[in-house]
Each structure stands twice: as C-alpha cells, then as structure tokens.
Design a protein around this motif. Structure first.
Motif, PDB file in Angstrom:
ATOM      1  N   UNK A 333     -14.490  -9.437  -0.044  1.00  0.00           N
ATOM      2  CA  UNK A 333     -16.106 -10.434  -0.638  1.00  0.00           C
ATOM      3  C   UNK A 333     -16.242 -10.716   1.023  1.00  0.00           C
ATOM      4  N   UNK A 334     -15.144 -10.932   1.668  1.00  0.00           N
ATOM      5  CA  UNK A 334     -15.638 -11.368   2.997  1.00  0.00           C
ATOM      6  C   UNK A 334     -14.247 -10.616   4.319  1.00  0.00           C
ATOM      7  N   UNK A 335     -14.503 -11.461   4.957  1.00  0.00           N
ATOM      8  CA  UNK A 335     -13.480 -10.364   6.281  1.00  0.00           C
ATOM      9  C   UNK A 335     -12.292 -10.815   6.332  1.00  0.00           C
ATOM     10  N   UNK A 336     -12.194 -12.103   5.589  1.00  0.00           N
ATOM     11  CA  UNK A 336     -10.659 -12.380   5.452  1.00  0.00           C
ATOM     12  C   UNK A 336      -9.787 -12.191   4.403  1.00  0.00           C
ATOM     13  N   UNK A 337      -8.733 -11.488   3.975  1.00  0.00           N
ATOM     14  CA  UNK A 337      -8.705 -11.300   2.386  1.00  0.00           C
ATOM     15  C   UNK A 337      -7.192 -11.563   2.086  1.00  0.00           C
ATOM     16  N   UNK A 338      -7.007 -12.178   0.992  1.00  0.00           N
ATOM     17  CA  UNK A 338      -6.131 -12.164   0.358  1.00  0.00           C
ATOM     18  C   UNK A 338      -4.834 -11.394  -0.364  1.00  0.00           C
ATOM     19  N   UNK A 339      -3.465 -11.857  -0.803  1.00  0.00           N
ATOM     20  CA  UNK A 339      -3.107 -10.699  -1.361  1.00  0.00           C
ATOM     21  C   UNK A 339      -3.527 -10.793  -2.562  1.00  0.00           C
ATOM     22  N   UNK A 340      -2.332 -10.096  -3.274  1.00  0.00           N
ATOM     23  CA  UNK A 340      -2.673  -9.566  -4.470  1.00  0.00           C
ATOM     24  C   UNK A 340      -2.286 -11.080  -5.125  1.00  0.00           C
ATOM     25  N   UNK A 341      -3.488 -10.987  -6.699  1.00  0.00           N
ATOM     26  CA  UNK A 341      -3.061 -12.740  -7.299  1.00  0.00           C
ATOM     27  C   UNK A 341      -3.110 -13.812  -6.475  1.00  0.00           C
ATOM     28  N   UNK A 342      -4.327 -13.510  -5.538  1.00  0.00           N
ATOM     29  CA  UNK A 342      -4.281 -14.907  -4.373  1.00  0.00           C
ATOM     30  C   UNK A 342      -5.751 -14.488  -4.664  1.00  0.00           C
ATOM     31  N   UNK A 343      -6.209 -15.926  -4.513  1.00  0.00           N
ATOM     32  CA  UNK A 343      -7.754 -16.147  -4.392  1.00  0.00           C
ATOM     33  C   UNK A 343      -7.917 -17.232  -2.371  1.00  0.00           C
ATOM     34  N   UNK A 344      -9.597 -16.269  -2.372  1.00  0.00           N
ATOM     35  CA  UNK A 344      -9.491 -17.479  -1.048  1.00  0.00           C
ATOM     36  C   UNK A 344     -10.689 -17.805  -0.984  1.00  0.00           C
ATOM     37  N   UNK A 345     -10.365 -18.757  -0.173  1.00  0.00           N
ATOM     38  CA  UNK A 345     -12.263 -19.340   0.020  1.00  0.00           C
ATOM     39  C   UNK A 345     -12.328 -19.354   1.535  1.00  0.00           C
ATOM     40  N   UNK A 346     -13.646 -19.320   1.719  1.00  0.00           N
ATOM     41  CA  UNK A 346     -13.370 -19.061   3.854  1.00  0.00           C
ATOM     42  C   UNK A 346     -15.321 -19.336   3.960  1.00  0.00           C
ATOM     43  N   UNK A 347     -15.512 -19.492   5.065  1.00  0.00           N
ATOM     44  CA  UNK A 347     -16.860 -19.508   5.557  1.00  0.00           C
ATOM     45  C   UNK A 347     -16.958 -19.047   6.595  1.00  0.00           C
ATOM     46  N   UNK A 348     -17.377 -17.788   7.759  1.00  0.00           N
ATOM     47  CA  UNK A 348     -17.386 -17.795   8.826  1.00  0.00           C
ATOM     48  C   UNK A 348     -18.586 -16.951   9.333  1.00  0.00           C
ATOM     49  N   UNK A 349     -18.517 -16.910  11.145  1.00  0.00           N
ATOM     50  CA  UNK A 349     -19.654 -17.034  11.747  1.00  0.00           C
ATOM     51  C   UNK A 349     -19.403 -15.694  12.429  1.00  0.00           C
ATOM     52  N   UNK A 350     -19.788 -14.957  12.966  1.00  0.00           N
ATOM     53  CA  UNK A 350     -19.979 -13.815  13.939  1.00  0.00           C
ATOM     54  C   UNK A 350     -20.749 -13.286  14.338  1.00  0.00           C
TER      55      UNK A 350
END
Length: 743
Positions: A333-350
């Motif tokens: 859902x974003x540029x940084x990806x977590x492993x399977x069965x892990x959730x990641x919350x992120x904020x980014x600017x490019x």
C-alpha cells in the motif's frame, strides 16, 4: 423526391436548426434539426398534412434512428406512428423494439405495444406495453428484465435468471430501474418475491445498492452470511459496509471508505466486533472487548515534483484476519513493504525529477506471527534517501551522488526475550559517489569500469559493554564489468552466448561491531541485510549486501556465462551459470549464503517460455565443493484458453533463522465445458509433511451468472487456532453488483 418530402415533413424542425448556433455534425453526418428518410413508397396528403411511408422505412433525426414497415407522420398533431418490426436506435447504441409505437416528432416520448429494449451492455427489458415519458424515463407493464441470452440458434431459451414484475420504471437520469411486485426467477423457477425492488441501471458506472453476498460455514464461526452494501456518497467517494452474521460468534462488521481528491485518493478498510476470543472450534474464552483492524492508505500529489502519502495498518488481535477470513491483507500500500503476517504504518514524501530524487519517510511495524514481539521491532524515523545525477558526463562517464540517513529506536533487544534488555538504537548518515562508464570495441567486447566511494557515520546507544558509540568509516570499490556477447542465427531462432566477468577490489571494510558471541566472534550491526540471498540477481553486484550496515571488501572476481535462445514465433529460453571468487574468506556474510569462503557456491538460473501462455523459471544454489543443493526455487505460470494455474517450489537448507524450509504452492482453474469448471489450490509444508491450506472449488458461469462453491481446509496452528474446515458460496449476477468475465 424523398429529399423534398423529408424537408416538407419537418420544416419546423429545420427552421429551428437555422435559428440555433452551428453545432458539430452528428455521427450519422446530419446537422441537428436535419432529417433523413427513405422508404419503398412515400405518400404525401397535403390537405390532411399527413405523410405515409411504407416498406423498409428508415428515419434519422437528431442522432436517433427509427425503422419500421410503415410510418405515418401527422404534422398538425406532431405525432409519428410506426408499425411492424419497429426499431428505435439511440445515439448511445441502445435499441428498442415494438410491434407498434407512437412517438412525438422529436422521437423522445411515446407509447408502444409488444415492447422490448436491448441496452448498451446487452441487458434486455421486455413488456406487453410501454410508455416513454421522455428520453430518460420508460414505464413498462407486465415486464421482464434479464442480462442473459434469450435465444440460441433462433430457438427460445429460458434465461439463467430474470426479474418479472407488474411494472418496471427505467430512470436513466437517476440511473435506476424500479420494480413493483417483482419475482426473481432462476432457470425459469421463482426463487424470490418482493413488492418493491430496484437496482442500478446497467449503464450506470456507480450507484448505491447491495453487492453480491458471500455465504459460508466453518468450524470457527459456524454458518456465516456477509452482505455488502455500497453507499455512493458523492461522485468522488463511497462507503461499503459488509456485516458478517455468524451462528457461533458475534457479528463482525467490515467496511471500506474510498475518496478521490483533485490531488490524490484515500482507501481505508476497517472492521470490528465486540466479543470474546475463540478457538478453532468456536469455543469462547477471555473477556469481551472491542476487536478491530484498519488497513488504510492515501497518496497525494503536491505538484509536478512532490507527492506524499501514508499507510495505517494495525490490528487488535494477531489472528483477527484468520478468524473472520478477511482477505487481501498483506498487500503493498506504500513504498515500504513489511514481511508476510506483518503490518506497516508509514508516512512518506517524495520529490522526483529526471536527474534527482529525494524521499523522506517514517514507519513502524506490528508483527502478527506467533513468535513476534512488537517491542523488538524498531521505529524508523526518519528515513531519508537522496540521489542526484549531473546533466553532463564526468570524466567521460555517468556520475551519481547519493546520500541517506536513518534513525532506529528499539524498545527491547531481540537477542534474549526472557530478559527485558534494552535494544540497540542506531542512527546513520551516508554520502556516496558512484561513477560508471561503458566502452564497446569494434569486435563487440564490452567493458564498463566503475568506481564507488562512500562515507558512513554512526551513533549507537545501548550497545553491549558501552552506553554509546559513534564509529565512522570510509569505504570504496573499483572494478569493471566485462562481457563479450556472441550471436548465431539459425533457421528460425537466434542464439546468444555471453561470457560475463566482474572484477572488483576494495580496501578492508570496518564492520560495525555491537557485541561478541559465546565463542568470542564479533556480532556485526545488521539492520538492513538480514534477508539477503545469493542468487543470479546479486551475483554481479560489486557490493552484494543490499543495505548499508555491512559492506563487501577485498579482491573478488564474479564470473558467469549466459546462453539465450529467441525463436521467431515468440518462444524464448535462457540459462545462467556463475560463481564468485575472492582472495580470502569473509565472515561478514552469513554461512547460509554460501559466500564466506574464497570460492562461493554455484549459481544456476533458467527461465523459458516454451508456449504462448506458459512461462517457467528456476534458480538453484549448489555447494561449491560437493555440488549439493543448498537452495532451490522453481515455478511456472499457465494461462491458456480453458486452463490457468501456477506452481511454486522452494527449498532452503538454512533460512534466515537457520531452519530448513521446503514448501510447495500450486493452484489451477480448469474450464471443463462452456459453463462448468473447477478450481484447486494448496500450500504444503514438505518439512512437516503436511498441508498448510487446501482449497477446492467448482463454478458455473455464463454470460450473466457466476456461481462459486469453495471448500477450504486449514491445517496451520496459530496460537489457539488449530486446523479448521469451511465451505463458502458466492453468487454473482451480471448488472446486479459486479461485472462477470466469462472469457
């Protein structure tokens, strides 16, 4: 003569066209207000101001076409009466049929008997009588609606499903079809009655209404029924609510909110319930509490160069997605990806231009694996990456300037979970220069020299044996990539053989030491290269570590050869064999990678497309001395007219945790007849010699209906969730929810 008659018939319409501003011609080549008519015979009654046309009559006016056996136009009343095989065709392509129809002189309103219509997406409405109020509203009496085919080889055919009603109103402006006393029939048999019913017009892009439901039965939740409802809030936003009713556990509500802005969009999934926890048989335990999840993302463009976004992924329970069968969880859902069965919350600017790139981000991870302890996962804030490339060549080659920085804060050390030891907090700043050039001799020898120089500065806290440390280091590598592709043309194919060599040399790299193991060997800082694998993608990298914390040094030579065959009909195949050599052992590489000794393991990789719609790949790492298989991966994809499927096999004698991994994933869909087919999928753990999950399904589909029945068996044990079985049923009716792809 016909042109003169046509002019006389609608002279008022022609005069109106002259009084209005000029407009582009219609698709039939006529101007607005102009009329074209042809027939075998045309009779004009000047006294009665009536025109009668007989025999293959066709009239075109304002983008509409009327065809009939006979047409009578009464000028004073402004009424057109058409009889016999009547067809009216709108500018959008929808067609209406009738035995007899009476229209106004604009062909927008009228009354018809023996009426039927075929809409743009091949849906049909038929009625004994119909009243056309205007170009947007049709009222039909004793009507039937179906998107199915109703005749085959000129013989009557009962549609797979239909809706019969005393009265049907098609409102194209509101994009709705209303029914009174409606009966839904399947294969001609009545299965459902409702006094009032409505659904979106088949031509509507988005409209509020119920979506196809899902019914299932499982050991964990008992019988379940989930009914989604789509609420269109505005042309740019909608909300889908999907209550899941279960017999063994409390109801669970899934939802999804989507909104598009002028600069981007938000997509947020969520769900929750108030209930106790339960095991694989649905037995409750623990206290009642709110249990919920959120899977949200947003992406926005600030201007032509800048964009920003976020993801928010969290769950109250480690197994909430498994217990309530929430799908499509672990997606990018974003540029940084977590492993399977892990959730990641992120904020980014490019910020990105043709020759520069800058990104800034922060993220945190929640682990849902049984062994995960969230306190051991670092909070990454900030993470900065930048690249810049001068517009002109430097010393005849391409130069890139890179910079990066990251700060990681970890609450607990992952090394010993029995003690609440503080985790290592680290901060790093890096600057790097990367220069590369390319030369090709007249004989085809290609040489690409390169030079990389890098400087790192670290700040470490809670390091074993010291409170903090601030090491710095300088790193560099120089070398060249050398290749000599050889081509040979055969009758129907081209063969390419390409020897590959990379020579690289670096001064000794100072690895960052954060402690020592029980045997006194150093433990290196490694936050970004733990999942590194040695394969064909990293064989010819000057620094094989994907991250920054570890660095490859010394003199090394990477050698290989690639052979490829390209057939003229599109088939192709390739094989790569390679190995890495170095002047001395390098203990910075984990032993499982096969890169520690002076001569590495062998890398063999192949891929092929032997048939249209069939592709295969394999990669193997062989022990450098014994040629035993240390790691192997293979797969295939098939997409044929009546069959599709996939196959994946992975064997790794030592994964990231040092354990052996061997599993098999496969799935297929086979269309047995024009309408019936079967699906199957499974994942098997070959180390445990047990299936993790198995799916078996059967489906029926035609031009307007799809019915799916799935059986699933899960043998995975997750906490108190043991093996389970479930059966799911899904019915999809074309134009009532989702489109059906019956190709």
């Amino acid at each position: 003569m016909l042109a003169g008659v046509a002019f006389a018939v609608l002279s008022a319409g022609a005069a109106l066209a002259q009084a209005t501003p000029a407009q582009p011609p219609l698709a039939d080549g006529l101007e607005r207000g102009e009329l074209y008519m042809e027939a075998d015979l045309v009779v004009r009654d000047d006294a009665g101001k009536t025109t009668t046309a007989r025999g293959d009559v066709e009239v075109r006016y304002n983008g509409r076409t009327l065809r009939a056996d006979e047409l009578i136009y009464e000028e004073e009343r402004g009424v057109i009466t058409a009889r016999g095989h009547v067809q009216t065709i709108s500018g959008t392509g929808s067609v209406e049929y009738a035995d007899e129809i009476v229209l106004d002189d604009e062909m927008k309103a009228g009354v018809a008997t023996g009426f039927s219509t075929r809409m743009e997406n091949n849906a049909k409405l038929a009625a004994a009588t119909a009243v056309r109020r205007n170009e947007n509203v049709n009222e039909l009496n004793r009507a039937i609606y179906t998107p199915c085919q109703v005749c085959v080889d000129n013989r009557a055919k009962t549609p797979t499903w239909s809706i019969r009603a005393d009265k049907v109103v098609e409102d194209r402006e509101r994009q709705l079809v209303y029914y009174r006393n409606a009966v839904i029939r399947v294969l001609g048999l009545p299965v459902f009655y409702t006094p009032i019913f409505w659904h979106p017009d088949p031509q509507a892009e988005r409209k509020s209404g119920f979506l196809p439901p899902t019914a299932s039965a499982s050991d964990r939740r008992g019988a379940s029924y989930e009914q989604p409802y789509l609420l269109v809030i505005s042309p740019y936003s909608d909300l889908t609510l999907s209550p899941q009713i279960n017999t063994k556990v409390n109801p669970f509500l899934n939802g999804r909110y989507r909104k598009r802005f002028y600069s981007g969009e938000i997509d947020a999934r969520f769900g929750g319930t108030y209930d106790t926890d339960f095991d694989s048989s649905g037995q409750p335990f623990g206290e009642e509490t709110w249990r919920s999840y959120i899977l949200a993302s947003g992406a926005f463009r600030i201007d032509e160069k800048w964009r920003w976004g976020f993801t928010a992924e969290r769950a109250s329970d480690d197994y909430i997605f498994d217990k309530y069968e929430v799908g499509d969880v672990y997606l990018s859902r974003g540029p940084y990806i977590a492993d399977d069965r892990r959730l990641i919350s992120q904020v980014y600017a490019v910020r990105q231009e043709q020759l520069s790139y800058l990104s800034m981000a922060a993220f945190s991870i929640q682990g849902l694996r049984p062994s995960d302890v969230d306190r051991t996962f670092p909070i990454v804030a900030p993470l900065i990456e930048a690249r810049w490339e001068p517009p002109r060549e430097i010393l005849g080659g391409r130069l890139r300037v890179r910079a990066s920085g990251v700060a990681l804060t970890r609450e607990q050390s992952p090394d010993d979970l029995t003690q609440r030891l503080p985790g290592v907090d680290s901060r790093r700043a890096t600057g790097e220069l990367d220069w590369r050039d390319s030369y090709t001799s007249p004989a085809g020898l290609r040489v690409e020299p390169f030079v990389q120089a890098r400087a790192d500065a670290y700040s470490l806290e809670d390091v074993s044996g010291s409170v903090s440390d601030t090491p710095t280091r300088a790193l560099a590598v120089a070398g060249a990539d050398i290749s000599y592709p050889l081509y040979r043309r055969f009758a129907e194919a081209t063969v390419v053989f390409e020897p590959l060599v990379q020579v690289a040399i670096s001064p000794d790299a100072e690895q960052i030491v954060v402690g020592y193991d029980s045997s006194g060997d150093p433990i290196y800082l490694d936050e970004d290269s733990q999942s590194f694998e040695f394969d064909e993608t990293t064989l010819f990298r000057a620094n094989k570590f994907p991250g920054f914390d570890l660095y490859e040094d010394g003199l090394r030579v990477n050698v290989g050869a690639r052979a490829s065959v390209f057939w003229d009909d599109g088939r192709r195949a390739s094989l790569l064999v390679g190995r890495s050599f170095r002047d001395e052992d390098n203990d910075a590489f984990p032993a499982r990678t096969g890169l520690q000794p002076t001569a590495s393991d062998w890398i063999v990789a192949a891929e092929a497309q032997p048939l249209k719609g069939v592709s295969m790949f394999s990669r193997v790492r062989l022990d450098g001395d014994s040629l035993d298989v240390e790691r192997a991966e293979a797969g295939a994809n098939v997409a044929l007219k009546r069959a599709s499927g996939y196959f994946r096999y992975l064997r790794d004698d030592a994964n990231i945790n040092g354990d052996k991994t061997e599993n098999l994933d496969l799935g297929a869909e086979l269309v047995l007849t024009d309408h019936w087919g079967v699906t199957a999928a499974g994942s098997r753990d070959l180390v445990q010699n047990a299936w993790v999950v198995r799916d078996l399904g059967v489906f029926y589909r035609d031009d307007c209906t799809r019915v799916d029945i799935f059986y699933r068996r899960e043998d995975t044990v997750l906490g108190r969730l043991g093996p389970s079985e479930s059966i799911a049923f899904r019915l999809t009716l074309a134009t009532l929810g989702e489109a059906i792809n019956a190709n």
